[in-house]
Design a protein around this motif. Structure first.
Motif, PDB file in Angstrom:
ATOM      1  N   GLU A   1      -3.086 -10.392   7.605  1.00  0.00           N
ATOM      2  CA  GLU A   1      -1.672 -10.401   7.269  1.00  0.00           C
ATOM      3  C   GLU A   1      -1.037  -9.125   7.810  1.00  0.00           C
ATOM      4  OE1 GLU A   1      -0.770 -11.030   3.149  1.00  0.00           O
ATOM      5  OE2 GLU A   1      -2.508 -12.335   2.847  1.00  0.00           O
ATOM      6  N   LEU A   2       0.235  -9.186   8.113  1.00  0.00           N
ATOM      7  CA  LEU A   2       0.939  -7.993   8.570  1.00  0.00           C
ATOM      8  C   LEU A   2       1.099  -7.028   7.390  1.00  0.00           C
ATOM      9  CD1 LEU A   2       2.186  -6.940  11.228  1.00  0.00           C
ATOM     10  CD2 LEU A   2       4.398  -7.772  10.390  1.00  0.00           C
ATOM     11  N   TYR A   3       0.729  -5.772   7.610  1.00  0.00           N
ATOM     12  CA  TYR A   3       0.808  -4.785   6.532  1.00  0.00           C
ATOM     13  C   TYR A   3       2.258  -4.524   6.128  1.00  0.00           C
ATOM     14  CZ  TYR A   3       0.971  -0.279   4.168  1.00  0.00           C
ATOM     15  OH  TYR A   3       1.249   0.731   3.274  1.00  0.00           O
ATOM     16  N   VAL A   4       2.534  -4.733   4.851  1.00  0.00           N
ATOM     17  CA  VAL A   4       3.809  -4.366   4.241  1.00  0.00           C
ATOM     18  C   VAL A   4       3.459  -3.632   2.960  1.00  0.00           C
ATOM     19  CG1 VAL A   4       5.974  -5.167   3.237  1.00  0.00           C
ATOM     20  CG2 VAL A   4       4.980  -6.387   5.193  1.00  0.00           C
ATOM     21  N   ARG A   5       3.941  -2.427   2.818  1.00  0.00           N
ATOM     22  CA  ARG A   5       3.537  -1.576   1.692  1.00  0.00           C
ATOM     23  C   ARG A   5       3.738  -2.257   0.352  1.00  0.00           C
ATOM     24  NH1 ARG A   5       6.184   0.856  -2.965  1.00  0.00           N
ATOM     25  NH2 ARG A   5       4.931   2.671  -3.522  1.00  0.00           N
ATOM     26  N   ASP A   6       4.905  -2.822   0.101  1.00  0.00           N
ATOM     27  CA  ASP A   6       5.194  -3.427  -1.202  1.00  0.00           C
ATOM     28  C   ASP A   6       4.284  -4.622  -1.487  1.00  0.00           C
ATOM     29  OD1 ASP A   6       7.119  -1.538  -1.559  1.00  0.00           O
ATOM     30  OD2 ASP A   6       8.825  -2.866  -1.207  1.00  0.00           O
ATOM     31  N   LYS A   7       3.990  -5.418  -0.433  1.00  0.00           N
ATOM     32  CA  LYS A   7       3.109  -6.570  -0.619  1.00  0.00           C
ATOM     33  C   LYS A   7       1.681  -6.114  -0.928  1.00  0.00           C
ATOM     34  CE  LYS A   7       5.607 -10.001   2.146  1.00  0.00           C
ATOM     35  NZ  LYS A   7       5.529 -10.923   3.324  1.00  0.00           N
ATOM     36  N   ALA A   8       1.265  -5.027  -0.304  1.00  0.00           N
ATOM     37  CA  ALA A   8      -0.074  -4.493  -0.568  1.00  0.00           C
ATOM     38  C   ALA A   8      -0.191  -4.037  -2.021  1.00  0.00           C
ATOM     39  CB  ALA A   8      -0.377  -3.336   0.382  1.00  0.00           C
ATOM     40  N   VAL A   9       0.815  -3.330  -2.497  1.00  0.00           N
ATOM     41  CA  VAL A   9       0.803  -2.838  -3.882  1.00  0.00           C
ATOM     42  C   VAL A   9       0.812  -4.006  -4.864  1.00  0.00           C
ATOM     43  CG1 VAL A   9       2.117  -1.561  -5.614  1.00  0.00           C
ATOM     44  CG2 VAL A   9       1.844  -0.608  -3.318  1.00  0.00           C
ATOM     45  N   GLU A  10       1.668  -4.991  -4.606  1.00  0.00           N
ATOM     46  CA  GLU A  10       1.751  -6.154  -5.491  1.00  0.00           C
ATOM     47  C   GLU A  10       0.415  -6.892  -5.549  1.00  0.00           C
ATOM     48  OE1 GLU A  10       4.946  -8.519  -4.043  1.00  0.00           O
ATOM     49  OE2 GLU A  10       6.510  -7.067  -4.629  1.00  0.00           O
ATOM     50  N   ALA A  11      -0.227  -7.023  -4.396  1.00  0.00           N
ATOM     51  CA  ALA A  11      -1.515  -7.727  -4.350  1.00  0.00           C
ATOM     52  C   ALA A  11      -2.584  -6.958  -5.120  1.00  0.00           C
ATOM     53  CB  ALA A  11      -1.945  -7.943  -2.902  1.00  0.00           C
TER      54      ALA A  11
END
Length: 233
Positions: free
Chosen positions: A107-117
């Motif tokens: 997946e393309l790294y997105v900071r907010d998505k990483a934190v949510e996951a």
């Protein structure tokens, strides 16, 4: 210190075990088992893996440095795919993120998505380095740790801490139990590249450097036991 979110930096060479190259399934599954115990405690985990078991940017002095570093970044992608599969088999949910698109592999790294996951219990593998040449996976680890507001970086290496000289060549090398990031920068110790050390120092990101081969080393580091070298921010 009780950690809520950590960045685990794994040495590619350490994952190769005694083979020194490629993967040691036994070693990777052992690491997965240790991380599973950490995740079961409710600690959020991000992972950066080096590519040294396949390739380093400095592996060739003949080819273009940018191309050599690009090969190294792809080596980290292979490592993350393999390790993430092992982690899933150990009972964890995983996502692999990279700073550039690789089809449906990551997946393309997105900071907010990483934190949510991570908050949802996923272990996030940060593959592909920073996408830029001339920096190592140390920089990727420090950047992701700072961006995702980790409590610390736990760096599991083939060597069991920070020494004042190379213990492989100097039997009298002194190991440090504790030191500051400023000391690492000032003494130019090679356990982490200088640019990454400066970034960690400026952003007050602590680090624990320890040997991956020691039994339950990751669990000990997370639990705050005396292991390796603690580098204060």
């Amino acid at each position: 210190m009780e950690y809520k979110r950590i960045l685990l930096k794994l040495s590619g060479e350490a994952l190769a075990g005694d083979k020194k190259t490629g993967f040691s399934e036994e070693e990777v599954m052992r690491v997965a088992g240790e991380v599973k115990k950490v995740v079961d405690k409710g600690i959020e985990v991000g992972v950066v893996i080096g590519g040294g078991n396949f390739w380093r940017g400095r592996s060739s002095n003949e080819m273009d440095r940018v191309k050599a570093d690009q090969i190294g970044m792809l080596a980290t992608v292979m490592n993350c795919i393999y390790a993430a599969d092992a982690f899933r088999r150990a009972g964890m949910k995983c996502k692999i993120m990279s700073p550039y698109a690789i089809g449906d592999v990551t997946e393309l790294y997105v900071r907010d998505k990483a934190v949510e996951a991570m908050q949802e219990g996923y272990v996030i593998f940060y593959a592909g380095g920073t996408s830029h040449p001339y920096v190592s996976t140390d920089m990727a680890a420090v950047l992701r740790a700072i961006e995702t507001e980790c409590d610390a970086i736990l760096a599991a290496k083939a060597i069991d801490g920070v020494y004042d000289s190379d213990p492989k060549t100097n039997p009298n090398a002194k190991k440090f139990d504790e030191m500051t990031m400023t000391e690492i920068v000032d003494k130019k110790l090679g356990v982490i590249d200088l640019a990454s050390a400066v970034l960690a120092m400026e952003n007050h990101m602590p680090m624990v450097l320890f040997g991956l081969s020691e039994e339950d080393s990751i669990i000990k580091a997370v639990s705050g036991e005396k292991i390796g070298t603690t580098v204060l921010a």
